[in-house]
Motif scaffolding. Structure first.
Motif, PDB file in Angstrom:
ATOM      1  N   UNK A   1       5.365  -1.325  -0.983  1.00  0.00           N
ATOM      2  CA  UNK A   1       4.483  -1.170  -1.826  1.00  0.00           C
ATOM      3  C   UNK A   1       3.003  -0.776  -0.793  1.00  0.00           C
ATOM      4  N   UNK A   2       3.341   0.343  -0.225  1.00  0.00           N
ATOM      5  CA  UNK A   2       2.065   0.673   0.764  1.00  0.00           C
ATOM      6  C   UNK A   2       0.668   0.788   0.186  1.00  0.00           C
ATOM      7  N   UNK A   3       0.869   1.394  -1.066  1.00  0.00           N
ATOM      8  CA  UNK A   3      -0.559   1.382  -1.752  1.00  0.00           C
ATOM      9  C   UNK A   3      -1.230   0.102  -2.168  1.00  0.00           C
ATOM     10  N   UNK A   4      -0.542  -0.831  -2.214  1.00  0.00           N
ATOM     11  CA  UNK A   4      -1.053  -2.362  -2.488  1.00  0.00           C
ATOM     12  C   UNK A   4      -1.449  -2.885  -0.989  1.00  0.00           C
ATOM     13  N   UNK A   5      -0.594  -2.577  -0.212  1.00  0.00           N
ATOM     14  CA  UNK A   5      -0.996  -3.022   1.121  1.00  0.00           C
ATOM     15  C   UNK A   5      -2.397  -2.280   1.885  1.00  0.00           C
ATOM     16  N   UNK A   6      -2.568  -1.113   1.366  1.00  0.00           N
ATOM     17  CA  UNK A   6      -3.839  -0.439   1.721  1.00  0.00           C
ATOM     18  C   UNK A   6      -5.103  -0.899   1.140  1.00  0.00           C
ATOM     19  N   UNK A   7      -4.661  -1.167  -0.291  1.00  0.00           N
ATOM     20  CA  UNK A   7      -5.959  -1.593  -1.052  1.00  0.00           C
ATOM     21  C   UNK A   7      -6.244  -3.075  -0.775  1.00  0.00           C
ATOM     22  N   UNK A   8      -5.189  -3.810  -0.359  1.00  0.00           N
ATOM     23  CA  UNK A   8      -5.615  -5.092  -0.166  1.00  0.00           C
ATOM     24  C   UNK A   8      -5.676  -5.528   1.447  1.00  0.00           C
ATOM     25  N   UNK A   9      -5.688  -4.411   1.997  1.00  0.00           N
ATOM     26  CA  UNK A   9      -6.036  -4.476   3.614  1.00  0.00           C
ATOM     27  C   UNK A   9      -5.232  -5.343   4.363  1.00  0.00           C
ATOM     28  N   UNK A  10      -4.082  -5.249   4.057  1.00  0.00           N
ATOM     29  CA  UNK A  10      -3.155  -6.580   4.780  1.00  0.00           C
ATOM     30  C   UNK A  10      -3.205  -6.588   6.481  1.00  0.00           C
TER      31      UNK A  10
END
Length: 420
Positions: free
Chosen positions: A325-334
């Protein structure tokens, strides 16, 4: 000096810029001077370029020529840099030098005179990158020098170099050697980093195989895959490959260890990169999204340097096919330093549509679109490729083209930029 109550000093955080835009706030401030500093573990060391080390931030170290772990007084984010003689080194990347006023006008630059503004341009807008496959590795440093001279002439300023594939490594890794088997082929990464430093080309170690143990009909086909299979690291077969288990801490520590070895053993390395092969295909389970979330966080916690991710696109395809789920990783800046989604399309119009959709989902701040030039099927015509590159540049984005032969063989008369 305590700056908390000073009327003349504001510690400036770039993340506040968007809020300043909304309020129209203008801030007057004085930048503090911040020269590079040192710990004896760092200053007492000497790099192959003959320079002593100085403790500095990664972003301020010229050509990213640094080693981790030699600046204990300054924390994990400060590295031992060996190019401070070229200027620019500092220990706090948020504090610059000079005096002036900061006005948030929405244009996105932070100048040395104290004017801070914000735009929609990515911090990586100047990146002109390509991938270098293991099938195109040089067999000597002389060959490497010739390849990099050609890439430099084509405008390339970053190379994602394959260093991990089919159970074999193309760099020195004590973590791999700890398995007690032979997998080292030759030190292509060492040649590349040396030549890259000479030519202003940033080298990132691309760990192409990620969690893949081997390809083929059996998980024991290669020495490496047989070794990890006997250790219980292999989860199953999918897409013609045998995949290691992302829920196994030993597996993740092994991959992270190899990535950290690259940083520790190659001063000047720009970063490391994973792609969709770090995922878990849906054939291994459609309920592994949480597993991949944890796996990504584990890797990012273990690796000290910049970690890039080159996933498939659009994000929904990555989620459905690889549980990533890289879109979530990007928006949450993990913690990934950048995202290089593979927007591999045959038509410029299709590329343009998908690019806009991805920007809408994840923004531009960490985005470097991947563009197809050579692949299965017909090669991308240069006018189409040029349109795709120009579209990225119009959005204030850099780009990376698959792969290096596009510029060394297929289109040798063109440079890595917009329409020629």
């Amino acid at each position: 000096m305590d700056t908390s109550s000073s009327p003349y000093i504001v510690l400036f955080d770039h993340r506040c810029l968007s809020k300043m835009t909304l309020t129209g706030l203008a801030v007057a401030f004085v930048f503090l001077g911040s020269a590079f500093a040192s710990d004896p573990e760092c200053t007492g060391s000497v790099a192959p370029n003959g320079q002593h080390g100085h403790c500095a931030t990664v972003s301020s170290c010229p050509y990213s020529y640094y080693v981790s772990g030699l600046c204990p007084s300054y924390g994990f984010d400060i590295k031992c840099c060996y190019n401070c003689h070229l200027g620019g080194c500092q220990t706090d990347s948020n504090i610059g030098t000079g005096t002036g006023t900061g006005t948030d006008t929405g244009t996105g630059t932070d100048t040395g005179t104290g004017t801070a503004t914000q735009t929609g341009t990515s911090p990586y807008a100047a990146v002109r990158a390509t991938w270098l496959s293991r099938y195109d590795h040089a067999t000597s440093q002389a060959e490497t020098a010739a390849t990099f001279a050609t890439l430099q002439a084509k405008g390339i300023n970053r190379v994602y170099l394959n260093v991990w594939a089919s159970g074999q490594i193309y760099f020195n890794s004590p973590t791999f050697e700890s398995l007690g088997i032979r997998g080292f082929v030759r030190d292509v990464l060492g040649w590349a980093v040396e030549e890259g430093l000479k030519r202003g080309i940033e080298i990132w170690a691309w760990f192409e195989y990620g969690l893949i143990a081997t390809w083929g009909s059996s998980p024991t086909l290669s020495v490496f895959s047989n070794t990890v299979y006997q250790r219980g690291w292999v989860k199953g077969e999918a897409k013609g490959y045998w995949w290691m288990d992302a829920d196994n801490t030993e597996v993740l520590d092994f991959v992270a260890g190899m990535m950290q070895d690259a940083f520790d053993n190659y001063p000047g390395l720009g970063g490391v990169q994973l792609d969709e092969h770090f995922g878990q295909p849906y054939q291994l389970g459609t309920d592994l999204v949480a597993t991949m979330n944890d796996a990504a966080s584990h890797i990012l916690e273990k690796v000290s340097g910049k970690v890039s991710l080159a996933p498939v696109s659009p994000p929904q395809a990555s989620l459905l096919n690889y549980n990533m789920d890289w879109a979530r990783w990007a928006t949450e800046d993990i913690g990934f330093h950048e995202y290089v989604p593979k927007i591999y399309r045959d038509l410029a119009s299709t590329f343009d549509y998908d690019l806009i959709q991805i920007i809408g989902q994840v923004g531009k701040d960490k985005l470097i679109p991947g563009i197809r030039c050579i692949g299965s099927g017909a090669n991308t015509p240069y006018d189409v490729l040029s349109d795709m590159m120009s579209r990225c540049e119009a959005e204030g984005l850099g780009h990376s083209v698959w792969y290096s032969k596009c510029f060394t063989l297929l289109y040798p008369d063109h440079v890595h930029g917009g329409a020629q």
